[in-house]
Write an enzyme that holds these catalytic residues in place. Structure first.
Site, mmCIF file in Angstrom:
data_model
loop_
_atom_site.group_PDB
_atom_site.id
_atom_site.type_symbol
_atom_site.label_atom_id
_atom_site.label_comp_id
_atom_site.label_asym_id
_atom_site.label_seq_id
_atom_site.Cartn_x
_atom_site.Cartn_y
_atom_site.Cartn_z
ATOM 1 N N LYS A 74 25.056 -47.660 -27.665
ATOM 2 C CA LYS A 74 24.424 -48.349 -28.782
ATOM 3 C C LYS A 74 25.455 -48.466 -29.893
ATOM 4 C CE LYS A 74 20.707 -47.832 -32.205
ATOM 5 N NZ LYS A 74 19.560 -46.978 -32.637
ATOM 6 N N ASP A 164 8.990 -45.288 -37.278
ATOM 7 C CA ASP A 164 9.214 -46.662 -36.822
ATOM 8 C C ASP A 164 8.709 -46.829 -35.385
ATOM 9 O OD1 ASP A 164 9.953 -49.288 -37.273
ATOM 10 O OD2 ASP A 164 12.026 -48.996 -36.650
#
Length: 247
Positions: A74, A164
């Site tokens: 990532k 989130d």
């Protein structure tokens, strides 16, 4: 068919105006960037930042497996006033807490102005990828819900709020594994600070107390996951076609 959603979230500290990362930039060599890199090194145990060539080697097939666990990289651009802070936060949470229902953190590399996180590879993609093409049957939604709630129970038992939770941050594997990911907005509670007031998250999934800057705890993740439950049946969150109002 569901509209491919934007992966947007907000992060606003109480009594401070919202800022977009593009409004301020940290450049390599500037005092703010060097200070951030120093903080990053402290979090990672004062290791020297690793360069391009070493990070690039992770793409080599022989480097993509460790005990038969495939890896994913990532990449996070560290430009912007909040990017480094969020990246350090994500590393701290993922290094500290490991669970079968949380994507595992394996390693990290500082490559120029990018932070490369080496994570467990979830070859089934995100729940959002599936919902972009089809709704789920009740038994499928129930199986995913069970795994996600186990992950949230683990985080909340360790006094962590994800903040989130949405289909973009629920990852799947073809072996049936379901895991929570993306901990950049997560927060660690403490006896001294058992509530938060910051407006943080993605608008359509935010609990009312978050939107109104009221003190909140781990239960806001349960609200957000309730919205995910609606997503799994209707393929999108409520009021998706309306502009979000966060204040």
């Amino acid at each position: 068919m569901a509209v491919k959603r934007r992966n947007e979230n907000i992060q606003e500290e109480k009594n401070l105006p919202m800022q977009r990362d593009s409004q301020q930039k940290q450049v390599e060599g500037s005092p703010s960037y060097l200070a951030a890199c120093s903080e990053f090194q402290q979090v990672m145990g004062n290791q020297e930042p690793r360069g391009w060539h070493e990070a690039q080697e992770l793409y080599h097939p022989e480097m993509l497996q460790d005990k038969h666990v495939p890896r994913k990289i990532k990449k996070i651009n560290l430009q912007g006033p909040r990017r480094m802070e969020r990246s350090i936060n994500e590393i701290q949470i993922m290094k500290r807490y490991r669970s079968p229902n949380v994507v595992n953190f394996l390693d990290s590399y500082l490559v120029g102005e990018e932070l490369w996180l080496v994570l467990e590879y979830m070859d089934g993609g995100t729940l959002n990828d599936i919902l972009s093409t089809t709704a789920l049957y009740e038994d499928e939604a129930a199986a995913i819900s069970r795994e996600c709630l186990q992950g949230l129970h683990f985080l909340h038992s360790n006094h962590v709020i994800h903040r989130d939770v949405k289909s973009d941050n629920i990852l799947l594997r073809t072996d049936g594994s379901v895991k929570l990911g993306d901990f950049g907005l997560s927060t660690q509670l403490s006896p001294e600070q058992s509530r938060r007031c910051s407006v943080v998250g993605t608008p359509w999934w935010l609990a009312p107390e978050v939107l109104t800057s009221q003190p909140y705890g781990p239960k806001v993740d349960i609200w957000s996951f309730g919205i995910v439950g609606i997503e799994m049946i209707e393929q999108e969150p409520p009021y998706w076609n309306q502009s979000p109002i966060t204040k």
